[in-house]
Motif scaffolding. Structure first.
Motif, PDB file in Angstrom:
ATOM      1  N   SER A 135      16.704   5.370  32.807  1.00 40.34           N
ATOM      2  CA  SER A 135      16.205   5.569  34.169  1.00 40.34           C
ATOM      3  C   SER A 135      17.288   6.059  35.126  1.00 40.34           C
ATOM      4  N   ARG A 139      16.614   7.997  38.581  1.00 39.72           N
ATOM      5  CA  ARG A 139      17.035   7.372  39.845  1.00 39.72           C
ATOM      6  C   ARG A 139      17.927   8.314  40.647  1.00 39.72           C
ATOM      7  N   ASN A 143      17.031   9.441  44.345  1.00 40.58           N
ATOM      8  CA  ASN A 143      17.943   9.071  45.434  1.00 40.58           C
ATOM      9  C   ASN A 143      18.521  10.296  46.147  1.00 40.58           C
ATOM     10  N   SER A 250      10.661   5.261  43.625  1.00 46.01           N
ATOM     11  CA  SER A 250      11.851   4.428  43.433  1.00 46.01           C
ATOM     12  C   SER A 250      11.462   2.996  43.080  1.00 46.01           C
ATOM     13  N   ASP A 254      11.921   0.497  39.530  1.00 48.49           N
ATOM     14  CA  ASP A 254      12.338  -0.911  39.489  1.00 48.49           C
ATOM     15  C   ASP A 254      11.382  -1.744  38.632  1.00 48.49           C
TER      16      ASP A 254
END
Length: 412
Positions: A135, A139, A143, A250, A254
Motif C-alpha cells: 500500500s 499511499r 498523499n 486514504s 487504512d
C-alpha cells in the motif's frame, strides 16, 4: 540471568528490587525466559505501573508482585499453559504461553499449542506486513495529489476572497451615473449618498475620463470580477469534492486487510485518472467484500471497506427500512444494519455506531459523532463520485471506536 523457576521470595527481593530501573525492566533483565510482555503482564496482574521505578514501590506492593510472579511460575512448573494470540480486529498484536490479561480491550484467541500460536501469529503478521508494503505506493500517490489539491484549494479561496469587492465597483458605477452630471471637468473624486446604505461615500475618479467613462470603468471591473467569481466558485467546489474523495480513499487504505482490498482501491484510482493502467494490464476481478458483523442482539451489520463497496452496500444491498450509519463530517465507511422489518434494540444502534466510528478517519479519537438514519432517506446526487451521499434528516449519537466485543463473521 537467573532461573525464574528457582526463585524464592528472598532471591526475588534481592535481585529484582536492588536495581535503579523500572519495575518491568528489572523483572525481564533479571530472569531467563521472561520477555518484556510477560514482565508487563506480571505488573498488570499486581496492579502496579510497570514503568514506575523500583524505589516507588511500597513493601506491600513488592510482596504482591512476588506472589503473582510465584503463582505464574507454579503454573509453568505444572504445565498449565494458555497459548493465545491478541488481535485488534484481524491484526495480530501479541502472543504468549500465559494468559495476557493486560489486553482487555482487544480480542484474545486461545490455541491448542504454542506451535499453533507461532504459526498462526507470524502467518497473519506477514500478511499485514505485505499489505502495508504494497500500500506504500498507493499511499504516496494519494498523499501527493492530496497535498497538491489542498494547495490549489487554498489559492482558489484566496482568489475568491479578492472578488468580494465586485459589488462595490457596481455601486460606484451606478452612483456616478446618478450623481456625475454635476461633476466639474478633471474631478478626482465624487462624494455621494449611497442609497443602499444611506451613507456618504467617496468614489475615486480618473481625472482624464468623463463621468460616463469613469462609470463604465467601474462596471467593467465589476463584470470581470463577477465572471471570475462564478468560475472560481465552480472550480473551488470541484477541488473540495476532489479533496473529500481522496481523503475517503486514504481512509480506505487504512481499512484494507487484504491484497484484494488494495486492488479495488487501485482500480478506483485508475478510474479517476490518478494513476495509469498498465498497457498490458486488464481490469482485475476482485474478490474483496465488506466486513460482516453480527450484533449482540443477532442483527447482521455490514461495513464497506472502500467507496465502491460503500456504494454497493447503500444503494444495491440495503433496503428502505435498513439503518445506515456514518461518521459525521469525516471520511469513513458506510455501515448498514439489516432490520428484516424488525425494530432495532438500543444495543444494536450503539454497536453499529461503534463500527462506524472505528472504520473512519476518527478511529484514533476517544469519541466520534455518528449520523444515522433509515437508508430510504440517503440520496446520491447525480454525477457524484462513488460513496458520496447526501441526507437532510438524521439522528446522532456519540460512539467509542471500540469494536473488540462485536462479533466479526467474516467478509460477505
Amino acid at each position: 540471568k537467573e532461573n525464574p523457576l528457582e526463585a524464592t521470595q528472598e532471591s526475588f527481593f534481592e535481585s529484582v528490587y536492588s536495581k535503579p530501573i523500572s519495575t518491568m525492566k528489572s523483572i525481564y533483565t533479571t530472569y531467563k525466559g521472561i520477555s518484556p510482555v510477560i514482565a508487563s503482564e506480571l505488573c498488570f496482574r499486581a496492579s502496579i505501573d510497570g514503568d514506575c521505578s523500583i524505589a516507588a514501590l511500597s513493601e506491600e506492593e513488592k510482596l504482591h508482585l512476588f506472589h503473582h510472579f510465584s503463582w505464574m511460575m507454579e503454573d509453568i512448573k505444572e504445565g498449565r499453559f494458555f497459548p493465545n494470540i491478541i488481535k485488534n480486529g484481524k491484526e495480530p498484536i501479541d502472543f504468549a504461553a500465559v494468559q495476557l490479561n493486560q489486553y482487555s480491550d482487544y480480542t484474545l484467541t486461545k490455541y491448542a499449542s504454542i506451535s499453533e500460536v507461532l504459526e498462526t501469529f507470524y502467518a497473519a503478521k506477514n500478511i499485514y506486513t505485505r499489505i502495508r508494503q504494497k500500500s506504500v505506493d498507493l499511499r504516496k500517490v494519494v498523499n501527493t495529489i492530496l497535498e497538491r489539491s489542498r494547495k490549489k484549494y487554498d489559492l482558489q479561496l484566496k482568489q475568491l476572497k479578492d472578488t468580494e469587492k465586485r459589488e462595490k465597483y457596481k455601486v460606484y458605477g451606478e452612483l456616478i451615473h446618478t450623481y456625475g452630471y454635476g461633476l466639474e471637468e478633471g474631478a478626482k473624486k465624487l462624494e455621494a449618498l449611497n442609497y443602499y446604505t444611506n451613507e456618504i461615500i467617496t468614489i475615486p475618479l480618473d481625472a482624464q475620463l468623463t463621468p460616463q467613462e469613469n462609470a463604465q470603468k467601474y462596471f467593467d471591473k465589476y463584470n470581470k470580477l463577477k465572471r471570475t467569481y462564478e468560475a472560481l466558485s465552480e472550480l473551488t467546489k470541484e477541488t473540495q469534492e476532489e479533496i473529500l474523495h481522496l481523503e475517503s480513499i486514504s481512509t480506505s487504505l487504512d481499512i484494507a486487510v487484504s491484497e484484494d482490498d488494495l486492488t479495488q482501491i487501485k482500480e478506483e484510482l485508475i478510474q479517476f485518472g490518478y494513476i495509469k493502467r498498465k498497457s498490458t494490464g486488464k481490469k482485475q476481478k476482485v474478490k474483496s467484500k465488506p466486513f460482516h458483523y453480527i450484533s449482540s442482539d443477532g442483527f447482521h451489520i455490514y461495513v464497506g471497506k472502500n467507496n465502491y463497496q460503500n456504494e454497493e452496500l447503500t444503494f444495491k444491498f440495503a433496503v428502505g427500512n435498513d439503518w445506515w450509519f456514518h461518521a459525521k463530517g469525516i471520511p469513513g465507511s458506510h455501515v448498514v444494519v439489516k432490520t428484516n422489518g424488525e425494530e432495532l434494540p438500543d444495543r444494536t444502534f450503539e454497536e453499529a455506531g461503534r463500527l462506524a466510528a472505528y472504520y473512519s478517519k476518527g478511529r484514533e479519537n476517544d469519541k466520534v459523532e455518528i449520523d444515522y438514519l433509515e437508508k430510504k432517506h440517503v440520496k446520491k446526487p447525480n454525477g457524484s463520485k462513488p460513496g458520496f451521499v447526501v441526507y437532510y434528516t438524521n439522528y446522532s449519537l456519540v460512539a467509542s471506536p471500540d469494536i473488540t466485543k462485536i462479533q466479526l463473521i467474516g467478509e460477505s
